[in-house]
Design a protein around this motif. Structure first.
Motif: not given
Lengths: 384, 384, 384, 384
Positions: C164, C205, C209, C266
């Motif tokens: 990511v 991020a 994820a 991602l």
């Protein structure tokens, strides 16, 4: 496997495409250059031969001398075929002479300047039995072959529409005035033929569309333009297409589209799916089925067909490109020649290359486009 | 800043585009829905009004009642403009009536069914002084405005060629037979007008090309097709274009291209550069100058012009999309209305929206395409 | 449907993200702004309120006054929730106060400055029963929800690896020295918290994820850097990830990567497939199954799941973007509040939004990254 | 120009990369295969030689016989260099023996199994003066050379960060159990060496990053994983990088990322710009300058530098690919050998190929990654 031997006509110093043909033939170690008449200028022809390591006695100043020499040479050294990479106006005399002599021929496109010349070549080749390949090189790309197979096995249903484009920008200015060799002959009617962009690249577009779809043109409506002042042949063409099965299409060929490099692209729309391919990203083929998401097919994948597989050297993700596609055309011709030499039928999946008929159809296409562009009638028929 | 108030005609339950208009107007908090005649079916109109929180007395079963009510309402509550989002055949009577009453109008495209109707609207609007916007929404994208500005300030030289496409696939089957509401009216000549794909999306393509280039059509050559059996209006059209400045072009509009979603794209080729824009990646504009590498211009970048800047809400990389572009058209209309209300001239960079003239030109384009498609003459002139 | 009413804390003139929150809430016509304490500067707060059309008596100079006013207001006009869009350091006191008062809260991320504060908020909310949403807005994208669903239903097998990235370049120079407001507070430890890039975007991020994969971190190894001289917080971070199920990963967050705009992306690799999503092309999700070609899933397609469908406003090809994703988070919160107000359980597919737990986990992530960056031990565990 | 003659060790039937090396050398007609020890299995070695048209007396069952034969052969027929394309464990003995005999060597990567072996090779080569090239083939791409030149001339300022990835998915299952030859030896420690994915492709990533940036590693922190049960070497690796100039980085190498084909990609972030290159689209180099829009540099463009120009065969838009890049490495070695044979200094722009030092650095990189992966210390230094 014994290497096939070839002679090249044209392609000497300063030429562009001759070197591509040579690299394509060298790539797989199956074909070797042994003779040539590499330029219409005898001095340059010999200098080019020395540069390429030709034996002095097999490097000729005139193609007629090359042919004569081949005809009297001993069988062990004789060429298996000739590759003709001259400017367009020389294709006809050279191809006819070699074919008449029973020598196999590979000739660059557009094949000749008129349908009459094409018909004459067809007669000669029918008599002599020569193999005759035309380097519509883009059909050598594995993903183009996959597209052709998919259409042919019904993967997108019946074809309704074709959009084929060949976008270039290198002639957006009066480049020929600078003496640039490629621009110079391509814009000269005496050497290039009836048409400019339509002949040089439109014919590739026609061939790509026809090869992949298997469709036949019924009529067209063309608009050709000379945009650059001082130029004598079209540098831009837009053509509406009608196919005999009722499909419609658009063909665009231009050399004045600034920023376009060698942007040949094809979209084929069927009743149950769509295919899309771009020459500048040749390892991918997009497939949109009507009942699921877009699929990105990549060269080398296990789910591709046999024709694509045989045209593939490297695993997926290790890109192959222009020269490999060119080489595939030559390997197709070579497979055909080897089969004839061995007295057996060629495997059609190996002997996969554009034929003289493709070349003749391309010439007729150029003629019809030029005819349509000059006409006030909307549709110019292919039936007469 | 006081919110502008609007009424909507059409756009009730089951409609698609009405909700988009409402969201676009709601987005920036400057415009509010206060009244409506949301469906031609009075029951559905009222149910839709309730769902949207309209006051019962301002939610009407007939647009005539809405208009009458507005005319007798008190000034404080009166709408500032009406937004017409009905199927095409209702645009003309509704727009004319509101404009005649001196109410500002925003109307969906294609504007009306004929150039006669368009001319009548022009007369009415000229008399009444109403602001009249047409929701060619794609011109609201910041990067389209940047493209228009770049062409206009000579960034790509003189325009030589335009390729504009609007590729869709949702009508590749006989969807209207399923009762799908969008397919139903768009394929019905009584409600959609003279043309199918050319009217629904070809008119967007025409508007996009004309808006960005500023060019005027001189003549066209069209091929329209109905591919899906049972359909009554074209679902595919290919058109050659000639502009009065000598530029050439191709316009493609299709709703049978399987896998294509809402693929409106424009390429403009000038003597010194090329611009390319795709609606499905609207935050980017490609610019190929003749003397350097391709430049990828992105919305929100400091090197863009003022028109793009004013149409931008978010920093680069925070994508804006369809609704924001729509909203920009409405903000343009709103700026114009506010200026009139304030008794001052509108800043043209704020009052940036497609005008009645754009709508009329679009109607004429549809007529000419249909005329050309039926003709055996190659070129159908725009001069007569 | 009755509109929900909200008050905003922060987001006054000169702020960036407050306007985005307001547009997101306005978009669908379900939520309206009725009160605010729009700036920590009382003058600016009131000016901002006037600009947004707030009633004078509901536009406050201090958030404490807003709260007090709400608590004594009559039920009909009371806000349904508060939206907190201040710089980070104000999240905790404001959120705690409103939650303690039993008011529903939406708070921007990163939630608070420490796990202690997060735990305190958790206790308060547990007592008060307030709905508490955290605007990890990227999880509102339909294709992110599709990805989450695909992982959850096993479409890519067991997750082995996650990459990511959140790449930005806007802080590649010492922008805060110019007084730019966004740069100013984000690089100030007092207002931004423990971390710079890792807090501002690394936390997005992490959340993306974790949301998509459902995995839990076991330990990490981080390298944080301050590249720009004079800056006091990290502007670049690279982190190795280990998840409790044995999966591995990499997280990259940087604000000094020149040319990167808002490049959150991602990749999730499972035993039988891979998913890839980019925020800058949010309408697409790439799915590579192990036994077939890459599939390009697009928002609005009929083959997507219910969660993506409910988060979608427009048909395929009509792009949705940043503001719609933000709006989806708010619609999730609104659905939850409406269910509570109606005394029924919320449909989890409607009440789909990041919770307080996500916010707390994000705070812990930032703490652990900072701890790891300062450590000479390779792995910093999440277990203690 | 006289062709250079080479012998090949390894690369017989069933091998993959040997054929690539041969095609690369054949492509330009400057290098020819004249001898070989093509397999460690003498029968297969001879069969392979026949297939490739080697003279029987120059096709050997053992590389020692090839070497001995070369040493007693007459000067006119002697090879100019040997190309070693065996599995990794044979690189060292073969390369050492040929180099000791004063024969020029091209050896595949990773060079050898240990830094001790690399050091020994360095000593041998220093004594013998042999040219020694290592086929880090990706550095042969014109756009990689352009990137290297741009960094070197300061086009992106000082390098702050490097992200290099080599993503593959072909070993996501236990393919070696099927007997697939490539999977078999690459997952066998005895033949592959210390590392799996890190050795096979991580070393390419390291070389690409180092070649383009010119930076030197100071320390690393690695996490290696064996995901596929039964496998004995890492199939996934994630590594944090620190360079001696203060730059940071991330290196990812994996062979279990389903759907990834040969996805080597590099991003280099400098103080004033960013470069990005993907091996699967090798003809493009993205350049984001800090003060303007993204520029898409394409191979063959007039604005590229001399190193890229010399590595280019075809005009822009006629894609070149994997084999051409490989060929460029060999042309670099050939230019060096020709210069030595002619008694002159090589032009560094022609003799542009990865050297023995690159190979040795790559071995050390693999060792350090393996050491770091086994360590509990965060940073493993390159200084000791």
């Amino acid at each position: 496997m014994k290497k096939l031997r070839y002679a090249m006509v044209g392609g000497g110093q300063g030429a562009f495409i001759g070197a591509v043909h040579r690299k394509a033939m060298a790539l797989d170690g199956q074909i070797e250059l042994v003779a040539g008449a590499l330029s219409s200028d005898p001095e340059r022809a010999r200098a080019s031969g020395r540069e390429l390591g030709l034996r002095e006695d097999r490097s000729h100043g005139r193609w007629q001398d090359l042919l004569a020499d081949e005809l009297r040479g001993n069988d062990d050294e004789r060429i298996d075929f000739v590759s003709i990479v001259t400017p367009n106006h020389m294709h006809f005399p050279v191809a006819r002479a070699f074919a008449e002599a029973g020598i196999h021929v590979v000739c660059d496109k557009p094949l000749v300047h008129s349908s009459e010349e094409a018909a004459e070549l067809m007669r000669v080749v029918q008599r002599s039995g020569s193999v005759f390949g035309v380097t519509y090189n883009y059909t050598g790309y594995p993903m183009v072959r996959e597209a052709r197979d998919m259409v042919s096995r019904g993967a997108i249903g019946a074809v309704r529409k074709v959009i084929v484009e060949y976008n270039q920008g290198w002639l957006a200015t009066h480049l020929e005035a600078s003496g640039q060799k490629q621009a110079d002959w391509r814009t000269d009617p005496a050497r290039s033929g009836l048409a400019g962009a339509i002949g040089d690249i439109g014919s590739h577009a026609e061939n790509l569309a026809t090869t992949v779809t298997g469709l036949e043109l019924e009529s067209i409506c063309a608009d050709l333009t000379i945009f650059v002042p001082g130029r004598r042949l079209d540098d831009d063409g837009n053509v509406l297409l009608r196919f005999t099965n009722g499909a419609k299409g658009v063909l665009i060929a231009s050399q004045i589209e600034v920023g376009c490099e060698n942007d040949l692209r094809l979209r084929v729309f069927g009743t149950t799916g769509t295919l899309e391919w771009h020459q500048e990203e040749p390892n991918r083929l997009l497939h949109a089925p009507i009942d699921g998401p877009l699929r990105v097919l990549t060269r080398g994948s296990p789910w591709l067909g046999e024709a694509a597989r045989r045209a593939t050297r490297l695993p997926t993700g290790h890109p192959e490109a222009f020269i490999e596609a060119f080489a595939n055309v030559y390997l197709g011709v070579a497979a055909h020649i080897r089969a004839i030499q061995a007295g057996r039928a060629a495997d059609p999946l190996d002997a996969d290359y554009p034929r003289l008929e493709d070349g003749a159809r391309g010439v007729r296409f150029i003629e019809k486009v030029v005819q349509s562009a000059a006409s006030t009638a909307k549709w110019t028929s292919f039936e007469d």
